[in-house]
Structures are given as C-alpha cells and as structure tokens.
Scaffold this motif. Sequence first.
Motif, PDB file in Angstrom:
ATOM      1  N   SER A 208      14.679   5.089   6.485  1.00  0.00           N
ATOM      2  CA  SER A 208      14.193   6.075   5.519  1.00  0.00           C
ATOM      3  C   SER A 208      12.884   5.576   4.900  1.00  0.00           C
ATOM      4  N   GLY A 209      12.199   6.478   4.189  1.00  0.00           N
ATOM      5  CA  GLY A 209      10.939   6.116   3.534  1.00  0.00           C
ATOM      6  C   GLY A 209      11.101   4.950   2.570  1.00  0.00           C
ATOM      7  N   GLY A 210      12.189   4.965   1.797  1.00  0.00           N
ATOM      8  CA  GLY A 210      12.431   3.904   0.824  1.00  0.00           C
ATOM      9  C   GLY A 210      12.692   2.563   1.512  1.00  0.00           C
ATOM     10  N   MET A 211      13.429   2.620   2.598  1.00  0.00           N
ATOM     11  CA  MET A 211      13.716   1.388   3.348  1.00  0.00           C
ATOM     12  C   MET A 211      12.444   0.837   3.973  1.00  0.00           C
ATOM     13  N   ARG A 212      11.600   1.734   4.438  1.00  0.00           N
ATOM     14  CA  ARG A 212      10.317   1.294   5.020  1.00  0.00           C
ATOM     15  C   ARG A 212       9.477   0.575   3.974  1.00  0.00           C
ATOM     16  N   GLN A 213       9.471   1.101   2.754  1.00  0.00           N
ATOM     17  CA  GLN A 213       8.681   0.447   1.712  1.00  0.00           C
ATOM     18  C   GLN A 213       9.263  -0.921   1.357  1.00  0.00           C
ATOM     19  N   ARG A 214      10.592  -1.032   1.371  1.00  0.00           N
ATOM     20  CA  ARG A 214      11.193  -2.353   1.119  1.00  0.00           C
ATOM     21  C   ARG A 214      10.848  -3.318   2.246  1.00  0.00           C
TER      22      ARG A 214
ATOM     23  N   PHE B 272       4.174   4.264  -3.975  1.00  0.00           N
ATOM     24  CA  PHE B 272       5.260   5.231  -3.752  1.00  0.00           C
ATOM     25  C   PHE B 272       4.769   6.651  -3.562  1.00  0.00           C
ATOM     26  N   SER B 273       3.454   6.847  -3.537  1.00  0.00           N
ATOM     27  CA  SER B 273       2.969   8.219  -3.642  1.00  0.00           C
ATOM     28  C   SER B 273       3.243   9.058  -2.397  1.00  0.00           C
ATOM     29  N   ALA B 274       3.612   8.405  -1.289  1.00  0.00           N
ATOM     30  CA  ALA B 274       3.931   9.201  -0.102  1.00  0.00           C
ATOM     31  C   ALA B 274       5.425   9.535  -0.031  1.00  0.00           C
ATOM     32  N   LEU B 275       6.188   9.084  -1.044  1.00  0.00           N
ATOM     33  CA  LEU B 275       7.640   9.257  -0.983  1.00  0.00           C
ATOM     34  C   LEU B 275       8.091  10.435  -1.830  1.00  0.00           C
ATOM     35  N   ASP B 276       9.283  10.953  -1.521  1.00  0.00           N
ATOM     36  CA  ASP B 276       9.791  12.062  -2.330  1.00  0.00           C
ATOM     37  C   ASP B 276      10.253  11.552  -3.699  1.00  0.00           C
TER      38      ASP B 276
ATOM     39  N   LEU C 110       0.818  -1.207   0.000  1.00  0.00           N
ATOM     40  CA  LEU C 110       0.000   0.000   0.000  1.00  0.00           C
ATOM     41  C   LEU C 110       0.851   1.256   0.000  1.00  0.00           C
ATOM     42  N   GLN C 111       0.205   2.348  -0.319  1.00  0.00           N
ATOM     43  CA  GLN C 111       0.843   3.667  -0.357  1.00  0.00           C
ATOM     44  C   GLN C 111       1.490   4.007   0.986  1.00  0.00           C
ATOM     45  N   GLN C 112       0.685   3.819   2.005  1.00  0.00           N
ATOM     46  CA  GLN C 112       1.123   4.123   3.347  1.00  0.00           C
ATOM     47  C   GLN C 112       1.646   2.813   3.903  1.00  0.00           C
ATOM     48  N   ASP C 113       2.947   2.698   4.151  1.00  0.00           N
ATOM     49  CA  ASP C 113       3.350   1.431   4.731  1.00  0.00           C
ATOM     50  C   ASP C 113       2.720   1.356   6.114  1.00  0.00           C
ATOM     51  N   THR C 114       2.339   0.152   6.505  1.00  0.00           N
ATOM     52  CA  THR C 114       1.610   0.000   7.764  1.00  0.00           C
ATOM     53  C   THR C 114       2.473  -0.766   8.760  1.00  0.00           C
TER      54      THR C 114
HETATM   55  P1  ADP Z   1      -2.848  11.569   1.387  1.00  0.00           P
HETATM   56  O1  ADP Z   1      -3.384  10.169   1.472  1.00  0.00           O
HETATM   57  O2  ADP Z   1      -3.580  12.544   2.235  1.00  0.00           O
HETATM   58  O3  ADP Z   1      -2.639  12.042  -0.025  1.00  0.00           O
HETATM   59  P2  ADP Z   1      -0.209  10.508   1.755  1.00  0.00           P
HETATM   60  O4  ADP Z   1      -0.687   9.128   1.929  1.00  0.00           O
HETATM   61  O5  ADP Z   1       0.441  10.855   0.457  1.00  0.00           O
HETATM   62  O6  ADP Z   1      -1.374  11.542   2.056  1.00  0.00           O
HETATM   63  O7  ADP Z   1       0.848  10.816   2.900  1.00  0.00           O
HETATM   64  C1  ADP Z   1       0.501  11.105   4.257  1.00  0.00           C
HETATM   65  C2  ADP Z   1       1.769  11.428   5.082  1.00  0.00           C
HETATM   66  O8  ADP Z   1       2.334  10.214   5.621  1.00  0.00           O
HETATM   67  C3  ADP Z   1       2.834  12.064   4.216  1.00  0.00           C
HETATM   68  O9  ADP Z   1       3.010  13.416   4.617  1.00  0.00           O
HETATM   69  C4  ADP Z   1       4.097  11.271   4.436  1.00  0.00           C
HETATM   70  O10 ADP Z   1       5.136  12.100   4.912  1.00  0.00           O
HETATM   71  C5  ADP Z   1       3.771  10.233   5.475  1.00  0.00           C
HETATM   72  N1  ADP Z   1       4.234   8.913   4.992  1.00  0.00           N
HETATM   73  C6  ADP Z   1       3.560   8.071   4.224  1.00  0.00           C
HETATM   74  N2  ADP Z   1       4.255   6.968   3.937  1.00  0.00           N
HETATM   75  C7  ADP Z   1       5.443   7.121   4.545  1.00  0.00           C
HETATM   76  C8  ADP Z   1       6.602   6.331   4.617  1.00  0.00           C
HETATM   77  N3  ADP Z   1       6.726   5.150   3.987  1.00  0.00           N
HETATM   78  N4  ADP Z   1       7.636   6.775   5.344  1.00  0.00           N
HETATM   79  C9  ADP Z   1       7.549   7.952   5.964  1.00  0.00           C
HETATM   80  N5  ADP Z   1       6.472   8.754   5.942  1.00  0.00           N
HETATM   81  C10 ADP Z   1       5.432   8.355   5.237  1.00  0.00           C
END
Ligand code: ADP
Length: 228
Positions: free
Chosen positions: A136-142, A162-166, A82-86
């Motif tokens: 880091s964000g990338g490591m969390r996704q891995r 990847f949408s929450a990543l830079d 998922l977008q947001q790693d849980t």
């Molecule tokens: P929305 O669903 O409102 O568009 P996002 O899902 O893109 O928002 O992101 C919500 C926030 O969670 C972001 O500001 C981001 O910094 C943080 N976030 C999401 N995923 C990660 C991650 N893998 N590592 C660190 N921060 C994360």
Amino acid sequence: PPRISFRNVGLRYFSPRGETEALRGIDLDIRPGEFVAIVGQSGCGKSTLLSLLAGLVPPGSGTVAIDGVPVTGPGRRVGFMLQQDTLFEWRTILENTLLGPELQGGDMAAARRRAEALLTRYGLGEFMHHKPGQLSGGMRQRAALARTMCLEPDILLLDEPFSALDFQTRLMLADEIADIIRREGKTAILVTHDIPEAISMADRVVVLSRRPGRIRAIHDIAFPSAGG
Ligand code: ADP
Ligand code: ADP
C-alpha cells in the motif's frame, strides 16, 4: 550547541526569466533530536531551505552549518524522504533498503542486518521479499523511510512526504513516522503546507513568508523532556 544553524542566510536564483529572491535573512538554530516543521505557501522557499542543508545549493549570503561546520556539499549526515517514494519496482523491499549501502560500499552483511531490523520495526518484516507494487501507499513510504535510515543519517529531511497519499493513510502515517524519528533520536526537518500535519509532528513550526522567503513566526509546540 545547535545541530543545525542558519545564520543570516539569503539566496537568489538567476534564470533566463529573471532573478528570484528565494530566501532573505534566515536565522534559525535546531537542537539535536529536535523536529522542526517549515510551513508556508508554495514558492516561499521551503525546498530551497532543504537544498541548502543537503548541500545541493550554496547560500548566496550567510552560513548554513551542521554541528558548527559549514555545509559545502552533499554529505552522509543528511538523509531525505520525498513526496514521491522512489522505490525501484523490480527490486524487493529489502533490496531497495540496501540500495544506499550498496552505492556507498562497505560492510554489506552489517547493512543487511540493519535493513532487516529496520523493516521489522516498521512493520514490514513479512513484506521484505515482496516487490513495492504489492504494498500500500503507506507501506511504501515506510519502506522509503527504512531505505533512508539504513544509511544512518543524523539529520532527516522530509519534503512533503505524504502529499501523494490519501487522507486516512496520511493521518496514520504522520504520527507513526514522527514516533519513529523521535525514538531513533534523529534531528528532522519537515516541509509541508499542511498545518495540522506540521503541528501534530513537530516540536516547533517555522512559518515562512513569500517573496522573499523570510521567517515570519516560530511557534513552539513541545519539546519532549529527556526520558519522556
Ligand atoms: P504532483 O507532483 O503532480 O502534485 P503527486 O506527487 O501528488 O503529483 O502524485 C503523483 C501520482 O503518483 C499520484 O497520483 C499518486 O497516486 C502516485 N503516487 C505518489 N506516491 C505514491 C506512493 N507512495 N504510492 C502509490 N502511488 C503514489
Ligand atoms: P517552496 O518549496 O516553498 O514551494 P521553493 O524553494 O521551491 O519554494 O522556491 C522558492 C522561490 O524560488 C520560488 O519563487 C521559485 O519559483 C523560485 N525557484 C526555485 N527553484 C528555482 C530555480 N532553480 N530557478 C529559478 N527560480 C527558482
């Protein structure tokens, strides 16, 4: 035979605000080991397609099948990223990776060997005993991918992973993740509204139109030949 088949699939949502035709007449076959991206504007039914495959919603009409067997509910063959790693912040990366096997029960010693091998392959060997907050964000996704893979799904669903990543992290990670998924022979469906990402990762890109979501075009990118 296809790993996944959608046959004339339609779906409507009913809510107090009215009825939404989310998908209509979806016909799509996906081969074992193929990587397909689904692109289209917000609201075109991308998440609904994944929910159908995951068995979270039944189709209103038509059939969704895995290896010819209609999907009737959630099953072990399908894994999610998922977008947001849980990841759970209070558990180490290894403990997070073992969460699925713990919930399913079974041979935990084997699961642990699998988890350690996955984390090492994904470049997280030294971070196994760290908490997610130290990564880091990338490591969390891995790590999130390792957790999914630890359940050994045949099919991987990636919903805007990847949408929450830079920007820099996502460029790097998109290629890495696509390589991993191919090497491990998984069939994958990526949902994204980032077309360059879809093209760089997928063998085929399916474009959905909006309201109702229908297949507007399918673009072949490449399908790696056996052994290539
Ligand atoms: P929305 O669903 O409102 O568009 P996002 O899902 O893109 O928002 O992101 C919500 C926030 O969670 C972001 O500001 C981001 O910094 C943080 N976030 C999401 N995923 C990660 C991650 N893998 N590592 C660190 N921060 C994360
Ligand atoms: P996407 O993932 O491409 O943004 P979705 O599959 O989430 O599209 O949604 C497709 C359409 O169905 C949208 O118009 C959305 O508003 C609607 N929809 C999605 N989920 C529900 C729901 N639970 N109840 C009512 N309408 C929904």
